[in-house]
Design a protein around this motif. Sequence first.
Motif, PDB file in Angstrom:
ATOM      1  N   ALA A 173      -0.637  -4.511  -7.920  1.00 27.26           N
ATOM      2  CA  ALA A 173      -1.820  -4.202  -7.108  1.00 27.26           C
ATOM      3  C   ALA A 173      -2.681  -3.150  -7.796  1.00 27.26           C
ATOM      4  O   ALA A 173      -3.911  -3.242  -7.803  1.00 27.26           O
ATOM      5  CB  ALA A 173      -1.385  -3.715  -5.728  1.00 27.26           C
ATOM      6  N   MET A 174      -2.036  -2.160  -8.410  1.00 25.29           N
ATOM      7  CA  MET A 174      -2.767  -1.122  -9.138  1.00 25.29           C
ATOM      8  C   MET A 174      -3.478  -1.722 -10.349  1.00 25.29           C
ATOM      9  O   MET A 174      -4.619  -1.356 -10.650  1.00 25.29           O
ATOM     10  CB  MET A 174      -1.793  -0.034  -9.578  1.00 25.29           C
ATOM     11  N   ALA A 175      -2.812  -2.651 -11.028  1.00 21.58           N
ATOM     12  CA  ALA A 175      -3.445  -3.311 -12.174  1.00 21.58           C
ATOM     13  C   ALA A 175      -4.649  -4.140 -11.723  1.00 21.58           C
ATOM     14  O   ALA A 175      -5.679  -4.191 -12.416  1.00 21.58           O
ATOM     15  CB  ALA A 175      -2.421  -4.196 -12.886  1.00 21.58           C
ATOM     16  N   GLY A 176      -4.533  -4.788 -10.558  1.00 23.00           N
ATOM     17  CA  GLY A 176      -5.658  -5.547 -10.025  1.00 23.00           C
ATOM     18  C   GLY A 176      -6.840  -4.650  -9.699  1.00 23.00           C
ATOM     19  O   GLY A 176      -8.002  -5.008  -9.942  1.00 23.00           O
ATOM     20  N   LEU A 177      -6.538  -3.461  -9.158  1.00 26.30           N
ATOM     21  CA  LEU A 177      -7.602  -2.493  -8.871  1.00 26.30           C
ATOM     22  C   LEU A 177      -8.278  -2.043 -10.156  1.00 26.30           C
ATOM     23  O   LEU A 177      -9.510  -1.916 -10.215  1.00 26.30           O
ATOM     24  CB  LEU A 177      -7.000  -1.290  -8.138  1.00 26.30           C
ATOM     25  N   SER A 178      -7.494  -1.839 -11.198  1.00 20.74           N
ATOM     26  CA  SER A 178      -8.047  -1.445 -12.499  1.00 20.74           C
ATOM     27  C   SER A 178      -9.002  -2.513 -13.028  1.00 20.74           C
ATOM     28  O   SER A 178     -10.077  -2.192 -13.556  1.00 20.74           O
ATOM     29  CB  SER A 178      -6.911  -1.210 -13.499  1.00 20.74           C
ATOM     30  N   ASP A 179      -8.624  -3.776 -12.875  1.00 20.97           N
ATOM     31  CA  ASP A 179      -9.488  -4.869 -13.347  1.00 20.97           C
ATOM     32  C   ASP A 179     -10.793  -4.936 -12.561  1.00 20.97           C
ATOM     33  O   ASP A 179     -11.825  -5.375 -13.093  1.00 20.97           O
ATOM     34  CB  ASP A 179      -8.744  -6.204 -13.208  1.00 20.97           C
ATOM     35  N   ALA A 180     -10.761  -4.514 -11.291  1.00 23.67           N
ATOM     36  CA  ALA A 180     -11.953  -4.627 -10.436  1.00 23.67           C
ATOM     37  C   ALA A 180     -12.933  -3.478 -10.635  1.00 23.67           C
ATOM     38  O   ALA A 180     -14.131  -3.640 -10.375  1.00 23.67           O
ATOM     39  CB  ALA A 180     -11.520  -4.679  -8.964  1.00 23.67           C
ATOM     40  N   GLY A 184       4.185   8.828  -7.467  1.00 22.23           N
ATOM     41  CA  GLY A 184       5.253   9.778  -7.765  1.00 22.23           C
ATOM     42  C   GLY A 184       6.039   9.353  -8.991  1.00 22.23           C
ATOM     43  O   GLY A 184       6.470  10.191  -9.792  1.00 22.23           O
ATOM     44  N   LYS A 185       6.213   8.039  -9.169  1.00 20.97           N
ATOM     45  CA  LYS A 185       6.904   7.529 -10.356  1.00 20.97           C
ATOM     46  C   LYS A 185       6.083   7.803 -11.608  1.00 20.97           C
ATOM     47  O   LYS A 185       6.632   8.072 -12.682  1.00 20.97           O
ATOM     48  CB  LYS A 185       7.149   6.023 -10.228  1.00 20.97           C
ATOM     49  N   VAL A 186       4.751   7.702 -11.485  1.00 17.95           N
ATOM     50  CA  VAL A 186       3.880   7.924 -12.640  1.00 17.95           C
ATOM     51  C   VAL A 186       4.088   9.328 -13.202  1.00 17.95           C
ATOM     52  O   VAL A 186       4.203   9.516 -14.421  1.00 17.95           O
ATOM     53  CB  VAL A 186       2.404   7.713 -12.250  1.00 17.95           C
ATOM     54  N   LEU A 244       0.835  -1.210   0.000  1.00 20.10           N
ATOM     55  CA  LEU A 244       0.000   0.000   0.000  1.00 20.10           C
ATOM     56  C   LEU A 244       0.868   1.258   0.000  1.00 20.10           C
ATOM     57  O   LEU A 244       0.581   2.224  -0.721  1.00 20.10           O
ATOM     58  CB  LEU A 244      -0.929  -0.002   1.223  1.00 20.10           C
ATOM     59  N   LYS A 245       1.939   1.242   0.808  1.00 20.98           N
ATOM     60  CA  LYS A 245       2.866   2.379   0.803  1.00 20.98           C
ATOM     61  C   LYS A 245       3.532   2.517  -0.560  1.00 20.98           C
ATOM     62  O   LYS A 245       3.747   3.625  -1.055  1.00 20.98           O
ATOM     63  CB  LYS A 245       3.912   2.197   1.891  1.00 20.98           C
ATOM     64  N   GLY A 246       3.865   1.361  -1.164  1.00 16.26           N
ATOM     65  CA  GLY A 246       4.482   1.379  -2.483  1.00 16.26           C
ATOM     66  C   GLY A 246       3.561   1.950  -3.546  1.00 16.26           C
ATOM     67  O   GLY A 246       4.015   2.626  -4.475  1.00 16.26           O
ATOM     68  N   MET A 247       2.249   1.700  -3.408  1.00 14.92           N
ATOM     69  CA  MET A 247       1.292   2.272  -4.355  1.00 14.92           C
ATOM     70  C   MET A 247       1.265   3.789  -4.240  1.00 14.92           C
ATOM     71  O   MET A 247       1.175   4.498  -5.244  1.00 14.92           O
ATOM     72  CB  MET A 247      -0.100   1.694  -4.105  1.00 14.92           C
ATOM     73  N   GLU A 286       9.849  -7.598  -5.980  1.00 14.65           N
ATOM     74  CA  GLU A 286       9.261  -6.820  -4.885  1.00 14.65           C
ATOM     75  C   GLU A 286       8.886  -5.415  -5.342  1.00 14.65           C
ATOM     76  O   GLU A 286       7.855  -4.874  -4.915  1.00 14.65           O
ATOM     77  CB  GLU A 286      10.246  -6.753  -3.718  1.00 14.65           C
ATOM     78  N   ALA A 287       9.705  -4.824  -6.206  1.00 13.46           N
ATOM     79  CA  ALA A 287       9.424  -3.470  -6.684  1.00 13.46           C
ATOM     80  C   ALA A 287       8.155  -3.410  -7.526  1.00 13.46           C
ATOM     81  O   ALA A 287       7.478  -2.375  -7.574  1.00 13.46           O
ATOM     82  CB  ALA A 287      10.611  -2.949  -7.494  1.00 13.46           C
TER      83      ALA A 287
END
Length: 290
Positions: free
Chosen positions: A166-173, A64-66, A56-59, A159-160
């Motif tokens: 996780a973001m891609a999974g959210l997009s699918d949902a 910021g990377k986006v 979650l912290k990584g998301m 790990e990175a």
Amino acid sequence: MFQIIGIVCLFAMVFGSYIISGGNMAPILHALPHEMMAIGGAAVGATLISNSLTTLKGMGSGMGKVFGGPKWKASDYRDLLSLLFLLTKTMKSKGVIALESHIEKPHDSTIFNRFPKIVKDHFATDFICDTLRMMTMNLEDPHQVEDAMEKQLEKHHHEALHPAHAMAGLSDALPALGIVAAVLGVVKTMGSITEPPEILGEMIGGALVGTFLGILLSYGLVGPFAARMSGVIEEDAAFYKIIQAVLIAHLHGNAAQISVEIGRGNIPSTMQPSFLEMEEALNNIPAEAA
């Protein structure tokens, strides 16, 4: 910059075409708060259920990377090659004893501190120091060292990528969650079936806003965010591969400058310094540092 332009273009084209074709924004704006509450709340809840705190912290940091793009720029690749040149040259000319003080306490090292951005990256610093430490312990088989480095890189990269997955999974949902919100709107409409047609039409329109939002957020925002995040992580991973290439070349007995040239050849084309640029960077290293 392009991400902001893309977001503006997305909303301008979608809602602009709707308005130009005679659409009324009032039903959408009226339904937006509670539909977003249903979809957004369900999305947040599902994300919390399916991911660890670290992911979650990584998301969060991944966003910021986006917008910020890759961490490592062309100048950082030159600095990395200069750092590896100094370390491998020290090891060849002065022996492992002279190198130990630098790899045991890199934050106090006169060599590492010439490149503060690299020192601040814990993985890059540890990756370099741990590999050189293996070499000082007489592990000098290039194939064994390369295999050990490859496993470290694979673990770090895996790990990175967790936040992007996780973001891609959210997009699918999100489209399905939009349908959930729409179904609730239909249930509400069915409970008011005795109302006049104009009221029922407005209620059905509000329910369909849920489906619309779920699809728009999925394919227009969250999905592209996940793809961009993953792409930036892939680009940054190339930086660490250069460390592997230079140190393995050094283990094969090459001179420091040859090892650096092998590493330079592995740098992505958009970031790769020319041979003359790299030669100038190495020549500009003060004599006391070299």
